[in-house]
Enzyme design. Structure first.
Site, short mmCIF file in Angstrom:
data_model
loop_
_atom_site.label_atom_id
_atom_site.label_comp_id
_atom_site.label_asym_id
_atom_site.label_seq_id
_atom_site.Cartn_x
_atom_site.Cartn_y
_atom_site.Cartn_z
N ASP A 208 1.04 -1.24 -0.04
CA ASP A 208 0.56 0.17 0.20
C ASP A 208 1.19 1.11 0.05
O ASP A 208 2.08 1.47 0.03
CB ASP A 208 -0.85 -0.34 1.38
CG ASP A 208 0.18 -0.09 2.18
OD1 ASP A 208 0.48 0.98 2.95
OD2 ASP A 208 -0.15 -1.88 3.44
N ASP A 210 2.25 4.53 1.73
CA ASP A 210 1.70 5.39 3.59
C ASP A 210 0.89 6.36 3.06
O ASP A 210 0.83 7.05 2.55
CB ASP A 210 3.65 5.58 3.89
CG ASP A 210 3.27 5.20 5.55
OD1 ASP A 210 2.47 4.47 5.90
OD2 ASP A 210 4.58 6.17 5.93
#
Ligand SMILES: [Zn+2]
Length: 268
Positions: A208, A210
């Site tokens: 992902d 941050d």
């Protein structure tokens, strides 16, 4: 028969099925038991010892992992090269979920973790300017590229204490510093490996972005787990390919990290 392995893998429990002819070994260390029993088997022709970093039942959060026991246990089984797959958040918009980063630098933002074996018996200082094994990195990058992963050769891993994720301000600060990825387990693992003169290579899978990168919503634990689960099979292949391409004999300088240093204990 004495069970030995020269390659160690510290990673998620999805990697058990990598090992052929696996046997479980209980290893005692001066630092208590490792995260779990060590599984020793083969990947191809290479003998490999595997430790699930968080324990089989995922009982250790990142800041409670028995890092010292894990590396000590591996070395005492004969391990000299360690491969460390892990999940990370990305600080770069261009490195999205599914990218592999093989970092060449590390920033420690942890606190309060036991991060050294040299607690008593005099001051011992190891060089940590280049925290990762150059040979292991080369092999890992080549394996990731051959597996058609988007691959970043180098980058800076900032290790946060966790278990919470970063605030937006922290994340933006990391980005402004030019750092690449954020994780919670890469330190003290890398430093302890160096203190035992082990090769250590990080294989970081971006799950992902941050918080604060591309104004995303930030990360949830469910998102990270779901993403990692979808990529477990591919990561297994990558770890397997990397292990089998590691050099049989070390020519890097990791093994001489302690030359000329008087250690307060015998290496396992
Ligand atoms: Zn090395």
């Amino acid at each position: 028969m004495v069970i030995r392995a020269d390659i160690g893998v510290i990673g998620g429990s999805g990697f058990y099925s990598l090992l052929d002819e696996a046997e479980e070994v209980e290893v005692a260390t001066p630092y208590g038991p490792p995260s779990d029993v060590v599984t020793v088997g083969r990947i191809g022709s290479r003998p490999v010892a595997f430790i699930p970093r968080h324990g089989r039942d995922h009982r250790f959060p990142p800041h409670r992992i028995p890092y010292r026991a894990n590396l000590w246990a591996l070395r005492s089984l004969g391990v000299r090269q360690v491969l460390a797959p892990s999940a990370v958040g990305s600080l770069k918009p261009e490195l999205g979920p599914g990218a592999i980063v093989v970092p060449d630098q590390l920033v420690d933002r942890t606190s309060g973790r036991a991060q050294t074996y040299y607690d008593a018996g005099g001051a011992v200082h190891v060089s940590f300017a280049d925290p990762y094994c150059p040979s292991g990195r080369e092999v890992a990058v080549a394996a990731a590229r051959a597996g058609e992963w988007q691959t970043a050769d180098g980058g800076t891993l900032v290790v946060i204490e966790g278990p919470r994720f970063s605030t937006r301000a922290e994340s933006q600060w990391f980005q402004r510093n030019g750092w690449t990825i954020v994780g919670m387990t890469g330190f003290p693992e890398a430093a302890l490996a160096r203190e035992l003169a082990l090769c250590y290579t990080s294989l970081s899978l971006v799950t992902d972005h941050d918080a604060g990168v591309e104004a995303g919503e930030g990360v949830t634990h469910e998102e990270v787990l779901a993403f990692f689960a979808r990529n477990v099979a591919r990561m297994r292949t990558l770890v397997s390919d990397t292990v089998q391409a590691l050099p049989e004999e070390r020519t890097c300088s990791c093994g001489s990290a302690l030359d000329g240093i008087k250690l307060p204990f015998e290496l396992p």
